[in-house]
Scaffold this active site. Structure first.
Site, mmCIF file in Angstrom:
data_model
loop_
_atom_site.group_PDB
_atom_site.id
_atom_site.type_symbol
_atom_site.label_atom_id
_atom_site.label_comp_id
_atom_site.label_asym_id
_atom_site.label_seq_id
_atom_site.Cartn_x
_atom_site.Cartn_y
_atom_site.Cartn_z
ATOM 1 N N HIS A 172 9.094 24.672 62.309
ATOM 2 C CA HIS A 172 8.014 23.753 61.950
ATOM 3 C C HIS A 172 6.674 24.488 61.845
ATOM 4 O O HIS A 172 5.812 24.088 61.055
ATOM 5 C CB HIS A 172 7.885 22.656 63.008
ATOM 6 C CG HIS A 172 8.924 21.576 62.920
ATOM 7 N ND1 HIS A 172 8.750 20.436 62.172
ATOM 8 C CD2 HIS A 172 10.137 21.462 63.511
ATOM 9 C CE1 HIS A 172 9.817 19.657 62.303
ATOM 10 N NE2 HIS A 172 10.673 20.260 63.104
ATOM 11 N N ASP A 179 10.770 16.636 60.166
ATOM 12 C CA ASP A 179 11.742 15.712 60.743
ATOM 13 C C ASP A 179 11.586 14.392 60.005
ATOM 14 O O ASP A 179 10.483 13.826 59.941
ATOM 15 C CB ASP A 179 11.483 15.525 62.237
ATOM 16 C CG ASP A 179 11.666 16.814 63.020
ATOM 17 O OD1 ASP A 179 12.491 17.650 62.604
ATOM 18 O OD2 ASP A 179 10.983 16.988 64.050
ATOM 19 N N GLU A 261 20.763 18.761 64.075
ATOM 20 C CA GLU A 261 19.826 17.636 64.085
ATOM 21 C C GLU A 261 19.842 16.946 62.722
ATOM 22 O O GLU A 261 19.387 17.539 61.736
ATOM 23 C CB GLU A 261 18.403 18.120 64.406
ATOM 24 C CG GLU A 261 18.263 18.749 65.776
ATOM 25 C CD GLU A 261 16.871 19.298 66.060
ATOM 26 O OE1 GLU A 261 16.624 19.693 67.214
ATOM 27 O OE2 GLU A 261 16.034 19.333 65.119
ATOM 28 N N HIS A 264 16.373 17.024 60.736
ATOM 29 C CA HIS A 264 15.625 18.273 60.600
ATOM 30 C C HIS A 264 15.967 18.960 59.281
ATOM 31 O O HIS A 264 17.120 19.328 59.043
ATOM 32 C CB HIS A 264 15.989 19.172 61.793
ATOM 33 C CG HIS A 264 15.289 20.485 61.832
ATOM 34 N ND1 HIS A 264 14.418 20.843 62.830
ATOM 35 C CD2 HIS A 264 15.351 21.570 61.004
ATOM 36 C CE1 HIS A 264 13.975 22.064 62.638
ATOM 37 N NE2 HIS A 264 14.534 22.528 61.522
#
Length: 282
Positions: A172, A179, A261, A264
Site C-alpha cells: 500500500h 482494499d 485477502e 486486496h
C-alpha cells in the site's frame, strides 16, 4: 443506458450520505514534493539547515475522487473501527490516494461494474509507512486485544507476524495497492461503529457480522482468518461468486489479487515498484 442512469442516481444518493467519510482534497492541494522511505525503512534526515516539514504527495499521486467520484469510499483507518481500535497514524482525513495509473485503471473497472448496477467501494488505498509502523507496534503489544472479537477471533495475536497478517512493509505504501469490495446500487452507508459495542466474528454469517453495505464476500474486511483467502474452498455459492466477480472485474483492468485477502488488489505495472512513501494522508 437506463440501468447505468439508475446506477448513477443511486451513487449520488450514497455519496451524499457518505459525505462524512468522503470529503477529499484535490491532488494539487496536496503538494508536489515527496520524501520516500529508503530500502532500510528509515526516514532520511535533511542534509543541512532547518527541518523541511512533513513530506508531501508526489505529482504522480491523485485523489481518487478527482478521477472517479462515483466510487464509494469507506476509509477505515482514520476511524476507530479497525483491528487496532484507534485511528491509525498518518491518516489525517478519510482520503483515498493512489498513483494516477492505478486510479485510472480503477475508473475503467468501475464503468464496467456500473453497467450491472454495482459500484466499487474502497476501504484503504495509499498507506503511509508511519501507519505500517503503527501496525507493527500494535502487533507487539499483546495486552491490547480490544478488537479481537471481530477481526481475529481464532488467531493468537502473538502469531500475527509469523502468519503474515502484520509486516514491516506494505505494498500500500507504494501507492498502487488498495482494499476494495463491491456494493449493489442504490447503496446506503454503513452505520457508524460505536466504540465498546459487542463485537461479532468477521467470519460469521453476514447477518451476524458488523453491518456492511457490500456484497456478501464470506468474511468482513481485514478478517485475520484463512476464510479470507480468496479461493478458500469453504467459501462457495453466492459468496464465492461475489469474490470472483470482484476479482475478474479488477483483473480485466490490470489489477492482481493477493490470494490471502479477497479485498486486496495491486495495479501492475506499479508506478513505484520499489519505493515506500511516508507522506501523510489528507
Amino acid at each position: 443506458m437506463p440501468r447505468l442512469a439508475a446506477a448513477l442516481r443511486g451513487l449520488a444518493v450514497a455519496a451524499a450520505a457518505l459525505m462524512t467519510v468522503t470529503v477529499l482534497p484535490s491532488a494539487a492541494a496536496a503538494g508536489a514534493a515527496h520524501r520516500p522511505v529508503p530500502p532500510s525503512g528509515r526516514q532520511p534526515g535533511p542534509a543541512s539547515g532547518p527541518p523541511s516539514g512533513p513530506p508531501s504527495m508526489p505529482k504522480e499521486f491523485v485523489a481518487l475522487r478527482d478521477v472517479d467520484p462515483t466510487i464509494l469510499q469507506e476509509m477505515r483507518y482514520p476511524t476507530v473501527h479497525n483491528f487496532t481500535g484507534v485511528p491509525v497514524d498518518g491518516y489525517r482525513r478519510p482520503v483515498c490516494l493512489l498513483t494516477r495509473d492505478a486510479a485510472r485503471a480503477l475508473h475503467r473497472a468501475q464503468r464496467s461494474f456500473l453497467r450491472h448496477g454495482l459500484s466499487l467501494k474502497v476501504y484503504d488505498c495509499y498507506r503511509p509507512q508511519r501507519a505500517v509502523d503503527h501496525f507493527v507496534r500494535w502487533g507487539k503489544d499483546l495486552g491490547d486485544q480490544r478488537m479481537k472479537g471481530e477481526f481475529y477471533p481464532r488467531e493468537d495475536k502473538s502469531k500475527l507476524f509469523d502468519d503474515g497478517y502484520i509486516a514491516a512493509r506494505s505494498g500500500h505504501s507504494r501507492g498502487s495497492t488498495l482494499d476494495v469490495t463491491l456494493v449493489r446500487l442504490p447503496a446506503l452507508p454503513t452505520r457508524p461503529y460505536v466504540p465498546g459495542e459487542p463485537l461479532a466474528p468477521c467470519y460469521g454469517p453476514k447477518a451476524a457480522r458488523f453491518p456492511d453495505n457490500s456484497l456478501d464476500m464470506g468474511t468482513g474486511f481485514d478478517c485475520f482468518d484463512t476464510l479470507a483467502h480468496t479461493l478458500d474452498p469453504r467459501i462457495h455459492g453466492r459468496q464465492r461468486a461475489n469474490r470472483l466477480l470482484l476479482k475478474h472485474g479488477l483483473e480485466r483492468a490490470g489489477f492482481v489479487n493477493l490470494p490471502e485477502e479477497w479485498w486486496h488488489f495491486t495495479f501492475t505495472p506499479e508506478t513505484f515498484p520499489d519505493t515506500y512513501f511516508d507522506f501523510p494522508v489528507g
